[in-house]
Design a protein around this motif. Structure first.
Motif, PDB file in Angstrom:
ATOM      1  N   GLY A   1       0.703  -1.313  -0.064  1.00  0.00           N
ATOM      2  CA  GLY A   1       0.062  -0.042  -0.032  1.00  0.00           C
ATOM      3  C   GLY A   1       0.957   1.313  -0.072  1.00  0.00           C
ATOM      4  N   GLU A   2       2.006   1.214   0.722  1.00  0.00           N
ATOM      5  CA  GLU A   2       2.762   2.420   0.827  1.00  0.00           C
ATOM      6  C   GLU A   2       3.675   2.622  -0.264  1.00  0.00           C
ATOM      7  N   SER A   3       3.966   1.614  -1.000  1.00  0.00           N
ATOM      8  CA  SER A   3       4.624   1.471  -2.447  1.00  0.00           C
ATOM      9  C   SER A   3       3.664   2.066  -3.401  1.00  0.00           C
ATOM     10  N   GLN A   4       2.246   1.896  -3.524  1.00  0.00           N
ATOM     11  CA  GLN A   4       1.372   2.460  -4.466  1.00  0.00           C
ATOM     12  C   GLN A   4       1.256   3.849  -4.042  1.00  0.00           C
ATOM     13  N   ARG A   5       1.145   4.227  -2.523  1.00  0.00           N
ATOM     14  CA  ARG A   5       0.817   5.744  -2.527  1.00  0.00           C
ATOM     15  C   ARG A   5       2.130   6.576  -2.878  1.00  0.00           C
ATOM     16  N   ALA A   6       3.234   6.026  -2.469  1.00  0.00           N
ATOM     17  CA  ALA A   6       4.558   6.502  -2.779  1.00  0.00           C
ATOM     18  C   ALA A   6       4.748   6.976  -4.522  1.00  0.00           C
ATOM     19  N   SER A   7       4.269   5.856  -5.248  1.00  0.00           N
ATOM     20  CA  SER A   7       4.195   5.858  -6.648  1.00  0.00           C
ATOM     21  C   SER A   7       3.207   7.040  -7.216  1.00  0.00           C
ATOM     22  N   GLU A   8       2.066   6.820  -6.604  1.00  0.00           N
ATOM     23  CA  GLU A   8       1.126   7.781  -7.056  1.00  0.00           C
ATOM     24  C   GLU A   8       1.391   9.327  -6.815  1.00  0.00           C
ATOM     25  N   ALA A   9       2.116   9.633  -5.534  1.00  0.00           N
ATOM     26  CA  ALA A   9       2.766  10.839  -5.408  1.00  0.00           C
ATOM     27  C   ALA A   9       3.980  11.320  -6.007  1.00  0.00           C
TER      28      ALA A   9
ATOM     29  N   TYR B   1      10.411 -15.564   2.772  1.00  0.00           N
ATOM     30  CA  TYR B   1      10.567 -15.604   4.511  1.00  0.00           C
ATOM     31  C   TYR B   1      11.008 -16.893   4.723  1.00  0.00           C
ATOM     32  N   VAL B   2      12.109 -16.939   5.613  1.00  0.00           N
ATOM     33  CA  VAL B   2      12.818 -18.051   6.202  1.00  0.00           C
ATOM     34  C   VAL B   2      12.176 -18.412   7.635  1.00  0.00           C
ATOM     35  N   PRO B   3      11.276 -19.375   7.576  1.00  0.00           N
ATOM     36  CA  PRO B   3      10.725 -19.248   9.232  1.00  0.00           C
ATOM     37  C   PRO B   3      11.692 -19.876  10.271  1.00  0.00           C
ATOM     38  N   GLY B   4      12.474 -20.692   9.721  1.00  0.00           N
ATOM     39  CA  GLY B   4      13.719 -21.409  10.640  1.00  0.00           C
ATOM     40  C   GLY B   4      14.603 -20.363  11.277  1.00  0.00           C
ATOM     41  N   ASP B   5      14.978 -19.194  10.637  1.00  0.00           N
ATOM     42  CA  ASP B   5      15.618 -18.175  10.750  1.00  0.00           C
ATOM     43  C   ASP B   5      14.889 -16.645  11.360  1.00  0.00           C
ATOM     44  N   ASN B   6      13.806 -16.721  11.192  1.00  0.00           N
ATOM     45  CA  ASN B   6      12.840 -15.677  11.246  1.00  0.00           C
ATOM     46  C   ASN B   6      13.291 -14.198  10.430  1.00  0.00           C
ATOM     47  N   ARG B   7      13.766 -14.716   9.195  1.00  0.00           N
ATOM     48  CA  ARG B   7      14.359 -13.737   8.474  1.00  0.00           C
ATOM     49  C   ARG B   7      13.502 -13.498   7.073  1.00  0.00           C
ATOM     50  N   CYS B   8      13.381 -12.558   6.812  1.00  0.00           N
ATOM     51  CA  CYS B   8      12.619 -12.098   5.420  1.00  0.00           C
ATOM     52  C   CYS B   8      13.371 -11.223   4.603  1.00  0.00           C
ATOM     53  N   ALA B   9      13.453 -11.446   3.181  1.00  0.00           N
ATOM     54  CA  ALA B   9      13.897 -10.382   2.331  1.00  0.00           C
ATOM     55  C   ALA B   9      12.974 -10.126   1.269  1.00  0.00           C
ATOM     56  N   CYS B  10      12.688  -8.853   1.098  1.00  0.00           N
ATOM     57  CA  CYS B  10      11.530  -8.147   0.078  1.00  0.00           C
ATOM     58  C   CYS B  10      12.453  -7.456  -1.015  1.00  0.00           C
ATOM     59  N   LEU B  11      11.999  -7.959  -1.926  1.00  0.00           N
ATOM     60  CA  LEU B  11      12.533  -7.305  -3.197  1.00  0.00           C
ATOM     61  C   LEU B  11      11.656  -5.980  -3.924  1.00  0.00           C
ATOM     62  N   PHE B  12      12.277  -4.774  -3.823  1.00  0.00           N
ATOM     63  CA  PHE B  12      11.563  -3.696  -4.544  1.00  0.00           C
ATOM     64  C   PHE B  12      12.355  -3.044  -5.915  1.00  0.00           C
ATOM     65  N   GLU B  13      11.446  -2.598  -6.498  1.00  0.00           N
ATOM     66  CA  GLU B  13      12.124  -1.790  -7.808  1.00  0.00           C
ATOM     67  C   GLU B  13      11.646  -0.287  -7.558  1.00  0.00           C
ATOM     68  N   ALA B  14      13.177   0.485  -7.447  1.00  0.00           N
ATOM     69  CA  ALA B  14      12.850   1.982  -6.970  1.00  0.00           C
ATOM     70  C   ALA B  14      14.158   2.634  -7.504  1.00  0.00           C
ATOM     71  N   ASN B  15      13.999   4.032  -7.366  1.00  0.00           N
ATOM     72  CA  ASN B  15      15.436   4.668  -8.117  1.00  0.00           C
ATOM     73  C   ASN B  15      16.499   4.754  -6.783  1.00  0.00           C
ATOM     74  N   SER B  16      16.024   4.518  -5.538  1.00  0.00           N
ATOM     75  CA  SER B  16      17.032   4.570  -4.638  1.00  0.00           C
ATOM     76  C   SER B  16      16.780   3.812  -3.347  1.00  0.00           C
ATOM     77  N   ALA B  17      17.598   3.562  -2.475  1.00  0.00           N
ATOM     78  CA  ALA B  17      17.530   2.865  -1.402  1.00  0.00           C
ATOM     79  C   ALA B  17      16.600   3.561  -0.255  1.00  0.00           C
ATOM     80  N   ASP B  18      17.041   4.909  -0.320  1.00  0.00           N
ATOM     81  CA  ASP B  18      16.400   5.837   0.481  1.00  0.00           C
ATOM     82  C   ASP B  18      14.750   5.836   0.390  1.00  0.00           C
ATOM     83  N   ASP B  19      14.409   5.707  -0.982  1.00  0.00           N
ATOM     84  CA  ASP B  19      12.948   5.703  -1.331  1.00  0.00           C
ATOM     85  C   ASP B  19      12.414   4.136  -0.693  1.00  0.00           C
TER      86      ASP B  19
END
Length: 86
Positions: free
Chosen positions: A23-31, A42-60
């Protein structure tokens, strides 16, 4: 890519976090700041998650995750390498 440590998270909470980030990705894009959520692993055994995004910068990506209230340990540049066509 965001890296997350999520000890004790339930699948319902993980789904809600995913929905918030989408939802926030969509709002940022619309703005005018294009951020597109691609997918998560998600890797439940390690309680870790990696999420991929497409953006102009890490700050975004950081701003989207902060606005969604979803914690992350770091945001790093990553390249999605799809499997070759057979």
């Amino acid at each position: 890519m965001t890296e997350r440590d999520l000890p004790g998270i339930t699948m319902d909470q993980l789904g809600a976090a995913q929905a918030a980030v989408i939802g926030e990705s969509q709002r940022a894009s619309e703005a005018g700041t294009p951020v597109r959520y691609l997918r998560s692993m998600y890797v439940p055994g390690d309680n870790r998650c990696a999420c991929l995004f497409e953006a102009n910068s890490a700050d975004d990506v950081c701003r989207v995750n902060d606005a969604a209230g979803v914690p992350y340990t770091r945001v790093v540049e990553a390249h999605d390498l799809p499997s070759p066509q057979s």
